[in-house]
Design a protein around this motif. Sequence first.
Motif, PDB file in Angstrom:
ATOM      1  N   PRO A 221     -71.954  19.883 -79.174  1.00  0.00           N
ATOM      2  CA  PRO A 221     -71.086  19.511 -78.045  1.00  0.00           C
ATOM      3  C   PRO A 221     -69.604  19.528 -78.404  1.00  0.00           C
ATOM      4  CG  PRO A 221     -72.113  17.568 -79.005  1.00  0.00           C
ATOM      5  CD  PRO A 221     -72.630  18.739 -79.790  1.00  0.00           C
ATOM      6  N   PHE A 222     -69.031  20.735 -78.615  1.00  0.00           N
ATOM      7  CA  PHE A 222     -67.613  20.844 -78.995  1.00  0.00           C
ATOM      8  C   PHE A 222     -66.714  20.116 -78.001  1.00  0.00           C
ATOM      9  CE2 PHE A 222     -69.065  24.608 -81.385  1.00  0.00           C
ATOM     10  CZ  PHE A 222     -68.475  24.320 -82.600  1.00  0.00           C
ATOM     11  N   SER A 223     -67.013  20.248 -76.710  1.00  0.00           N
ATOM     12  CA  SER A 223     -66.089  19.745 -75.692  1.00  0.00           C
ATOM     13  C   SER A 223     -65.952  18.215 -75.719  1.00  0.00           C
ATOM     14  CB  SER A 223     -66.527  20.225 -74.308  1.00  0.00           C
ATOM     15  OG  SER A 223     -67.895  19.975 -74.149  1.00  0.00           O
ATOM     16  N   GLU A 224     -66.900  17.524 -76.390  1.00  0.00           N
ATOM     17  CA  GLU A 224     -66.793  16.062 -76.536  1.00  0.00           C
ATOM     18  C   GLU A 224     -65.477  15.640 -77.179  1.00  0.00           C
ATOM     19  OE1 GLU A 224     -69.799  14.532 -79.141  1.00  0.00           O
ATOM     20  OE2 GLU A 224     -71.279  14.376 -77.547  1.00  0.00           O
ATOM     21  N   ASP A 225     -64.956  16.529 -78.037  1.00  0.00           N
ATOM     22  CA  ASP A 225     -63.875  16.130 -78.929  1.00  0.00           C
ATOM     23  C   ASP A 225     -62.549  16.832 -78.674  1.00  0.00           C
ATOM     24  OD1 ASP A 225     -64.651  14.130 -80.473  1.00  0.00           O
ATOM     25  OD2 ASP A 225     -64.943  15.272 -82.327  1.00  0.00           O
ATOM     26  N   PHE A 226     -62.400  17.529 -77.549  1.00  0.00           N
ATOM     27  CA  PHE A 226     -61.182  18.308 -77.305  1.00  0.00           C
ATOM     28  C   PHE A 226     -59.940  17.416 -77.246  1.00  0.00           C
ATOM     29  CE2 PHE A 226     -63.142  22.275 -75.087  1.00  0.00           C
ATOM     30  CZ  PHE A 226     -63.649  22.673 -76.309  1.00  0.00           C
ATOM     31  N   SER A 227     -60.129  16.165 -76.884  1.00  0.00           N
ATOM     32  CA  SER A 227     -58.988  15.272 -76.647  1.00  0.00           C
ATOM     33  C   SER A 227     -58.084  15.106 -77.875  1.00  0.00           C
ATOM     34  CB  SER A 227     -59.520  13.911 -76.226  1.00  0.00           C
ATOM     35  OG  SER A 227     -60.374  13.437 -77.248  1.00  0.00           O
ATOM     36  N   ASP A 228     -58.655  15.167 -79.083  1.00  0.00           N
ATOM     37  CA  ASP A 228     -57.822  14.884 -80.259  1.00  0.00           C
ATOM     38  C   ASP A 228     -57.310  16.149 -80.964  1.00  0.00           C
ATOM     39  OD1 ASP A 228     -60.243  15.706 -81.197  1.00  0.00           O
ATOM     40  OD2 ASP A 228     -60.596  14.030 -82.550  1.00  0.00           O
ATOM     41  N   ILE A 229     -57.260  17.278 -80.250  1.00  0.00           N
ATOM     42  CA  ILE A 229     -56.792  18.523 -80.891  1.00  0.00           C
ATOM     43  C   ILE A 229     -55.346  18.817 -80.453  1.00  0.00           C
ATOM     44  CG2 ILE A 229     -57.269  20.983 -81.250  1.00  0.00           C
ATOM     45  CD1 ILE A 229     -59.639  19.238 -82.102  1.00  0.00           C
ATOM     46  N   ALA A 230     -54.410  18.789 -81.411  1.00  0.00           N
ATOM     47  CA  ALA A 230     -53.017  19.145 -81.089  1.00  0.00           C
ATOM     48  C   ALA A 230     -52.960  20.657 -80.844  1.00  0.00           C
ATOM     49  CB  ALA A 230     -52.115  18.756 -82.244  1.00  0.00           C
ATOM     50  N   PRO A 231     -52.144  21.109 -79.853  1.00  0.00           N
ATOM     51  CA  PRO A 231     -52.157  22.528 -79.461  1.00  0.00           C
ATOM     52  C   PRO A 231     -51.860  23.489 -80.611  1.00  0.00           C
ATOM     53  CG  PRO A 231     -50.761  21.222 -77.986  1.00  0.00           C
ATOM     54  CD  PRO A 231     -51.232  20.294 -79.056  1.00  0.00           C
ATOM     55  N   ASP A 232     -50.959  23.090 -81.556  1.00  0.00           N
ATOM     56  CA  ASP A 232     -50.616  24.038 -82.628  1.00  0.00           C
ATOM     57  C   ASP A 232     -51.448  23.814 -83.907  1.00  0.00           C
ATOM     58  OD1 ASP A 232     -49.560  21.593 -83.095  1.00  0.00           O
ATOM     59  OD2 ASP A 232     -47.627  22.322 -83.885  1.00  0.00           O
ATOM     60  N   SER A 233     -52.448  22.920 -83.828  1.00  0.00           N
ATOM     61  CA  SER A 233     -53.253  22.652 -85.029  1.00  0.00           C
ATOM     62  C   SER A 233     -54.409  23.644 -85.117  1.00  0.00           C
ATOM     63  CB  SER A 233     -53.816  21.229 -84.967  1.00  0.00           C
ATOM     64  OG  SER A 233     -54.741  21.148 -83.901  1.00  0.00           O
ATOM     65  N   VAL A 234     -54.998  23.712 -86.321  1.00  0.00           N
ATOM     66  CA  VAL A 234     -56.191  24.570 -86.449  1.00  0.00           C
ATOM     67  C   VAL A 234     -57.399  23.743 -86.018  1.00  0.00           C
ATOM     68  CG1 VAL A 234     -57.666  25.880 -88.001  1.00  0.00           C
ATOM     69  CG2 VAL A 234     -55.194  25.966 -88.285  1.00  0.00           C
ATOM     70  N   HIS A 235     -58.065  24.218 -84.981  1.00  0.00           N
ATOM     71  CA  HIS A 235     -59.231  23.512 -84.443  1.00  0.00           C
ATOM     72  C   HIS A 235     -60.462  23.820 -85.289  1.00  0.00           C
ATOM     73  CE1 HIS A 235     -61.416  22.322 -80.431  1.00  0.00           C
ATOM     74  NE2 HIS A 235     -62.073  21.913 -81.485  1.00  0.00           N
ATOM     75  N   LEU A 236     -60.636  25.118 -85.585  1.00  0.00           N
ATOM     76  CA  LEU A 236     -61.872  25.488 -86.283  1.00  0.00           C
ATOM     77  C   LEU A 236     -61.625  26.648 -87.252  1.00  0.00           C
ATOM     78  CD1 LEU A 236     -65.355  25.658 -84.703  1.00  0.00           C
ATOM     79  CD2 LEU A 236     -64.555  27.669 -85.901  1.00  0.00           C
ATOM     80  N   VAL A 237     -62.113  26.487 -88.469  1.00  0.00           N
ATOM     81  CA  VAL A 237     -62.063  27.572 -89.461  1.00  0.00           C
ATOM     82  C   VAL A 237     -63.496  28.070 -89.627  1.00  0.00           C
ATOM     83  CG1 VAL A 237     -61.419  28.229 -91.814  1.00  0.00           C
ATOM     84  CG2 VAL A 237     -60.208  26.352 -90.685  1.00  0.00           C
ATOM     85  N   ASP A 238     -63.713  29.353 -89.342  1.00  0.00           N
ATOM     86  CA  ASP A 238     -65.057  29.936 -89.491  1.00  0.00           C
ATOM     87  C   ASP A 238     -65.108  30.574 -90.881  1.00  0.00           C
ATOM     88  OD1 ASP A 238     -67.526  31.023 -89.163  1.00  0.00           O
ATOM     89  OD2 ASP A 238     -67.003  32.354 -87.502  1.00  0.00           O
ATOM     90  N   VAL A 239     -65.714  29.866 -91.813  1.00  0.00           N
ATOM     91  CA  VAL A 239     -65.715  30.330 -93.212  1.00  0.00           C
ATOM     92  C   VAL A 239     -66.912  31.268 -93.414  1.00  0.00           C
ATOM     93  CG1 VAL A 239     -65.564  29.616 -95.624  1.00  0.00           C
ATOM     94  CG2 VAL A 239     -64.823  28.030 -93.830  1.00  0.00           C
ATOM     95  N   GLY A 240     -66.647  32.475 -93.927  1.00  0.00           N
ATOM     96  CA  GLY A 240     -67.724  33.475 -94.067  1.00  0.00           C
ATOM     97  C   GLY A 240     -68.179  33.914 -92.689  1.00  0.00           C
ATOM     98  N   GLY A 241     -67.199  34.095 -91.795  1.00  0.00           N
ATOM     99  CA  GLY A 241     -67.493  34.331 -90.363  1.00  0.00           C
ATOM    100  C   GLY A 241     -67.813  35.765 -90.005  1.00  0.00           C
ATOM    101  N   GLY A 242     -68.060  36.619 -91.000  1.00  0.00           N
ATOM    102  CA  GLY A 242     -68.413  38.014 -90.702  1.00  0.00           C
ATOM    103  C   GLY A 242     -67.283  38.682 -89.932  1.00  0.00           C
ATOM    104  N   ARG A 243     -67.654  39.419 -88.885  1.00  0.00           N
ATOM    105  CA  ARG A 243     -66.637  40.132 -88.113  1.00  0.00           C
ATOM    106  C   ARG A 243     -66.114  39.313 -86.935  1.00  0.00           C
ATOM    107  NH1 ARG A 243     -68.872  46.050 -87.125  1.00  0.00           N
ATOM    108  NH2 ARG A 243     -70.890  45.031 -87.162  1.00  0.00           N
ATOM    109  N   GLY A 244     -66.471  38.028 -86.905  1.00  0.00           N
ATOM    110  CA  GLY A 244     -65.864  37.148 -85.902  1.00  0.00           C
ATOM    111  C   GLY A 244     -66.652  36.994 -84.619  1.00  0.00           C
ATOM    112  N   PHE A 245     -67.940  37.379 -84.645  1.00  0.00           N
ATOM    113  CA  PHE A 245     -68.733  37.286 -83.411  1.00  0.00           C
ATOM    114  C   PHE A 245     -68.842  35.848 -82.912  1.00  0.00           C
ATOM    115  CE2 PHE A 245     -70.772  41.010 -85.555  1.00  0.00           C
ATOM    116  CZ  PHE A 245     -70.192  41.957 -84.744  1.00  0.00           C
ATOM    117  N   ALA A 246     -69.023  34.917 -83.859  1.00  0.00           N
ATOM    118  CA  ALA A 246     -69.201  33.523 -83.445  1.00  0.00           C
ATOM    119  C   ALA A 246     -67.942  33.028 -82.743  1.00  0.00           C
ATOM    120  CB  ALA A 246     -69.520  32.654 -84.655  1.00  0.00           C
ATOM    121  N   LEU A 247     -66.773  33.376 -83.292  1.00  0.00           N
ATOM    122  CA  LEU A 247     -65.518  32.915 -82.686  1.00  0.00           C
ATOM    123  C   LEU A 247     -65.308  33.566 -81.321  1.00  0.00           C
ATOM    124  CD1 LEU A 247     -63.140  32.801 -85.773  1.00  0.00           C
ATOM    125  CD2 LEU A 247     -64.350  30.933 -84.645  1.00  0.00           C
TER     126      LEU A 247
END
Length: 400
Positions: A221-247
């Motif tokens: 449930p990602f959307s549970e936590d959107f409130s505490d994300i500053a607009p210029d901060s990094v929300h999510l780092v996809d480590v070993g994310g292949g070609r980026g399909f998940a993102l």
Amino acid sequence: MANMDHENLRHLQAAFNASIDDFIKTASEDGDNKGRIAELQESITNQATMIQAELVPPITRILQMSWGASINLAARVAIDLDLFNKIPESGIGLDELVEKTGASRNIVLRILRMLTASHIVAEMAQDTYAATPVSKLLTVPELRDLIKMTHDNMHPILSATPAYLRKTGFKDMSSTANACVDLYGVPFWEAIARDPEQMAAFQSAMATQENLPPETVPQYPFSEDFSDIAPDSVHLVDVGGGRGFALRDLLDKYPDFPGRLVLQEYPSVIEDAKKANLSSRIDLMPHDATHPQPIKGAKYYYFRRVFHTWPDVTAIAALKALHGAFKKGYSKVLIQDEVIRDVGCEPQKASQDISMMMLGAMERSEGQWREVLREGGFEIVRIVRADVGGLGVIEAELVE
Ligand SMILES: C[S@@+](CC[C@H](N)C(=O)[O-])C[C@H]1O[C@@H](n2cnc3c(N)ncnc32)[C@H](O)[C@@H]1O
């Protein structure tokens, strides 16, 4: 036949019939209930296997086991001959296939014999073949790449594994000492990375997972936590994310996903990802997951199907590499991977684990996840399991 346990067979028959009735009823009246439908599909398959085990003479089962690799081989040759694209649902004769492929009649016949015997291609009459849902799916390039990758890269290592285990006295394998290193001289990722064509085929094969349940976007449930994300901060780092399909799919599902996203991978994969036309909100960064994490204070450090490619020692190193970047009480690790059953593991998962074993990697049960995370300095907060399949999202926090 005289000794067959008819009572058990009747019992299995009754359970099988009841499951089929239940499946048809659920699929027609409650089609959105994917979890229940998957459960019933699994029960029916298990019951069918148990009936088969009751009926097929043990010697036949041993013969089937001995020659199991022939199906993979037949599919691999069929891909080279482009047979799956040449066999329509309406049917086609052997002579026409021989003409279209340019291969010898005997070769085409024998490959098709294996494919029809395995119900991958349908046999309408002698020397006449038709497509099935499986053969139609094998016209998808990514699925063909999956067969190519397993046959060309994985099966040679499978064949080398028993001798390697005998040589090492059946010791656990690691990322630097395993059947793959013994065969190719380097770990799997390096062996693949040194040939861009193989790497591209591997990444393409990985794309097939987008079509498998559960969907690419974790049921977290990602959307549970959107409130505490500053607009210029990094929300999510996809480590070993292949070609980026998940993102890509995450942004499709949550168009208002705030903050920035970072894709980290080996340099050659980052070069591939550059060609994937990803959103400008995704930063591409070459990074080795076992080196200290350069992005500090992100909300999520997400690893999808990466940990299962690592033995515990590498998994622990990757977890420890996150410590310096973690913002206490805010950052979380999300690991999306199989959480296999401690008892009654499905054949497909056991098979996946064997493939991982020969590379010095592993699929993990819940207990094994707890242990490896603990050794890496983390503790599990919750596991969000997918409705379908064994994948879960393990959410973990840094221990004080
Ligand atoms: C099974 S693939 C999964 C890719 C992607 N996360 C997905 O779900 O489509 C595992 C990926 O982990 C990457 N990988 C493995 N070890 C790594 C490391 N030490 N640093 C960075 N990436 C790594 C590989 O390059 C590969 O793309």
